[in-house]
Design an enzyme around this catalytic site. Structure first.
Site, short mmCIF file in Angstrom:
data_model
loop_
_atom_site.label_atom_id
_atom_site.label_comp_id
_atom_site.label_asym_id
_atom_site.label_seq_id
_atom_site.Cartn_x
_atom_site.Cartn_y
_atom_site.Cartn_z
N SER A 1 7.28 0.07 -8.01
CA SER A 1 6.85 0.85 -6.86
C SER A 1 7.45 0.20 -5.62
CB SER A 1 5.32 0.84 -6.79
OG SER A 1 4.86 1.44 -5.60
N GLY B 1 -1.02 0.40 -10.28
CA GLY B 1 -1.21 -1.02 -9.98
C GLY B 1 -1.64 -1.19 -8.55
N LYS C 1 7.57 5.12 -2.01
CA LYS C 1 6.50 5.48 -1.10
C LYS C 1 7.09 6.39 -0.03
CE LYS C 1 3.07 3.00 -2.75
NZ LYS C 1 1.79 3.60 -3.12
N ASP D 1 5.11 8.71 -3.92
CA ASP D 1 3.68 8.50 -3.67
C ASP D 1 3.45 8.53 -2.15
OD1 ASP D 1 1.03 7.76 -3.56
OD2 ASP D 1 1.30 5.82 -4.56
N LYS E 1 -6.26 3.66 -12.43
CA LYS E 1 -6.33 2.23 -12.09
C LYS E 1 -7.75 1.83 -12.41
CE LYS E 1 -3.22 2.65 -8.11
NZ LYS E 1 -3.15 2.78 -6.63
N GLU F 1 2.71 11.95 -6.04
CA GLU F 1 1.39 11.34 -6.13
C GLU F 1 0.64 11.43 -4.80
OE1 GLU F 1 1.79 7.37 -7.68
OE2 GLU F 1 -0.20 6.74 -7.06
N LYS G 1 9.35 4.32 -8.27
CA LYS G 1 8.47 5.14 -7.43
C LYS G 1 8.74 4.77 -5.97
CE LYS G 1 3.58 4.52 -6.53
NZ LYS G 1 2.22 4.43 -7.14
N ASP H 1 -4.31 9.93 -7.34
CA ASP H 1 -4.63 8.50 -7.38
C ASP H 1 -5.97 8.33 -6.63
OD1 ASP H 1 -4.83 5.75 -6.91
OD2 ASP H 1 -2.82 5.48 -6.13
O1 OSB Z 1 -0.94 3.94 -4.17
O2 OSB Z 1 -0.32 3.15 -6.02
C1 OSB Z 1 -0.65 2.96 -4.84
C2 OSB Z 1 -0.28 -0.74 -3.93
C3 OSB Z 1 -1.33 -0.89 -3.04
C4 OSB Z 1 -2.09 0.20 -2.72
C5 OSB Z 1 -1.81 1.45 -3.29
C6 OSB Z 1 -0.78 1.60 -4.20
C7 OSB Z 1 0.01 0.49 -4.51
C8 OSB Z 1 1.18 0.53 -5.38
C9 OSB Z 1 1.58 -0.78 -6.03
O3 OSB Z 1 1.89 1.51 -5.51
C10 OSB Z 1 1.96 -0.67 -7.45
C11 OSB Z 1 2.12 -2.05 -8.05
O4 OSB Z 1 1.12 -2.80 -8.17
O5 OSB Z 1 3.24 -2.39 -8.41
MG MG Z 2 -0.81 5.69 -5.37
#
Ligand code: OSB
Ligand code: MG
Length: 373
Positions: A137, A292, A165, A190, A264, A215, A163, A240
Site C-alpha cells: 500500500s 493492514g 492512496k 483506496d 482488518k 476502496e 494499492k 474498509d
Molecule cells: O486504509 O487501509 C487503510 C494504513 C493506515 C490507516 C489506514 C490504512 C492503511 C493502509 C496500510 O493502507 C496498509 C499496510 O499496513 O501496509
Molecule cells: Mg483502507
C-alpha cells in the site's frame, strides 16, 4: 480453557522507514499499545491498531489505552472462559464501540489459547493456506515522478499487487500514469473516505484502468453512496472503514454497497468478529482480503494467520517487515517470497519469536492490571 492472571499494558514507539500519507492524515512514527495476557503456563500478546489522531477512526492510541485499563481488562481478569470466543463475548458486553481497543485484548486471547494448546494460530482460526499473497500500500506522493519511482521500487522487490492512496487532486492522473507504466500490474486504489456523492461521475472515470477495486471512497456511515457507485461502476467497490462489525457488513451487503470487503481484525473487535465477516461474505459469494494498519511483526503475524482462511481471495495489505521498519520486533522478520507471498508460520502459537530485548528498548511506559477479586 482461558484464565488470565495478569495483564500488562505497554506502549512502544517506532519510527516508520517512510512517512505514510493517506487522504485524512500522515504518520511518520507509530505509538503502539501492546496487551500482554499472562496465564499460568503461557502468554499471549495483542497489538492495538489505533493511530495517534482520530482520522481513520474515532479511536486513538490514548482512548484505546484508557478503555483497556478501565473497562476491558477488568471484564476478563481472573475469570474462566472455555475459549477465546466466549472471552470476546464478555468484551462486547463490557462496552459499546471501541473495537480497536477490544481487538487488542481479544487477539491476545486467541494467541494465548493457541500457545497453550501448541496449535498454530492460523489453524486455530480455521486457516488452510500455507502462504498468503500480499501487495503493498503506497501513500500519497508529492509528484507523479515520485509515485512511479515508489511503484518501481516495490515491483522490483517482487510485489505483484500495488494499492495507491488517492484523494481529490491525487487520483485520475496518478492512476493513468501508473497504468501506462505498468500495464500488467494488479492495481487498486483506496480513498479513505475522501469523496462525496457529488464525485460519483468523477470516480466512474477510474473504470478505464482495470483496477481490482476502489476502496472506501465515501464516509464510513454513507453506505447508500457506496451502493449507488457500485450500481454505476464496473470496478468492484470495497469497504474498509464502513465495516466495524458483522452487522455492518450484513447491512452493506443487503444494500449492494460492496463487491469486496477489506477485513482488518483490529478494526472489527478481533478475530471472532473477523471470522464471522469472512463466513458471512463467503456465504454471500463476496470475496474478502486482509487489510493492514502499519503493524509491527506481532500484528502482522496475527493478520497473516487470519488471511490463511479460504475466502481471503485478493492479495493482502501485509508487506514484508522491511517495508515498514528498519528492525522489526519479531524473529525472524517477515520476508517476501519469490512468488509474491508471505509464508504462514507453522509452529504452535504465534509461530515467530518476539524480540523482548528490542521491545524493552522501544517501551515508553507499562502498567500491570491485576485481578482485584
Ligand atoms: O486504509 O487501509 C487503510 C494504513 C493506515 C490507516 C489506514 C490504512 C492503511 C493502509 C496500510 O493502507 C496498509 C499496510 O499496513 O501496509
Ligand atoms: Mg483502507
Amino acid at each position: 480453557m482461558l484464565i488470565v492472571e495478569r495483564i500488562v499494558l505497554e506502549t512502544i514507539r517506532m519510527r516508520l522507514r517512510q512517512a505514510f500519507r493517506i487522504s485524512s492524515g500522515v504518520q511518520e512514527e507509530r505509538r503502539i499499545v501492546l496487551v500482554r495476557l499472562e496465564a499460568a503456563s503461557a502468554t499471549g500478546v495483542g497489538e492495538c491498531v489505533a493511530g495517534e489522531e482520530p482520522n481513520y477512526s474515532y479511536e486513538t492510541v490514548d482512548t484505546a489505552r484508557w478503555m483497556l485499563e478501565r473497562h476491558l481488562c477488568p471484564a476478563i481478569l481472573g475469570l474462566e472462559f472455555p475459549g477465546p470466543r466466549e472471552l470476546a463475548h464478555a468484551l462486547t458486553r463490557a462496552l459499546r464501540g471501541h473495537p480497536m481497543a477490544r481487538a487488542a485484548l481479544e487477539m491476545a486471547a486467541w494467541h494465548l489459547d493457541a500457545e497453550q494448546r501448541g496449535v498454530p494460530l492460523a489453524t486455530a482460526l480455521g486457516g488452510e493456506k500455507d502462504r498468503v499473497e500480499v501487495g503493498v500500500s503506497i501513500g500519497i506522493q508529492s509528484s507523479i515522478e515520485e509515485l512511479l519511482a515508489e511503484i518501481g521500487r516495490y515491483v522490483e522487490q517482487g510485489y505483484r499487487r500495488v494499492k495507491l492512496k488517492i484523494s481529490p487532486g491525487h487520483d485520475i492522473e496518478a492512476v493513468r500514469h501508473a497504468r501506462e507504466a505498468y500495464p500488467e500490474l494488479a492495481l487498486q486504489v483506496d480513498a479513505n473516505a475522501a469523496y462525496t456523492r457529488a464525485d460519483i461521475d468523477h470516480l466512474r472515470r477510474l473504470d478505464a484502468f482495470g483496477l481490482l477495486m476502489i476502496e472506501q471512497p465515501f464516509a464510513e456511515d454513507d453506505l447508500v453512496s457506496h451502493a449507488r457507485l457500485q450500481a454505476l461502476t464496473e470496478t468492484p467497490v470495497c469497504l474498509d472503514e464502513s465495516v466495524a462489525s458483522a452487522a455492518d457488513c450484513e447491512t452493506a451487503l443487503a444494500l449492494g454497497a460492496a463487491g469486496v470487503v477489506n477485513i482488518k481484525p483490529g478494526r472489527v473487535g478481533g478475530f471472532t468478529e473477523a471470522v464471522r465477516i469472512h463466513d458471512l461474505c463467503a456465504d454471500a459469494g463476496i470475496p474478502v482480503w486482509c487489510g493492514g494498519m502499519l503493524e509491527t511483526g506481532i500484528g502482522r503475524a496475527h493478520n497473516v494467520a487470519l488471511a490463511s482462511l479460504p475466502n481471503f481471495r485478493y492479495p493482502a495489505d501485509l508487506s514484508a517487515s522491511d517495508r515498514y521498519w528498519d528492525r522489526d520486533v519479531i524473529e525472524p522478520p517477515f520476508t517476501l517470497e519469490p512468488d509474491g507471498t508471505l509464508l504462514v508460520p507453522r509452529r504452535g502459537g504465534l509461530g515467530v519469536d518476539i524480540d523482548e530485548r528490542f521491545l524493552d528498548a522501544l517501551r515508553e511506559d507499562h502498567m500491570t492490571v491485576e485481578s482485584t477479586a
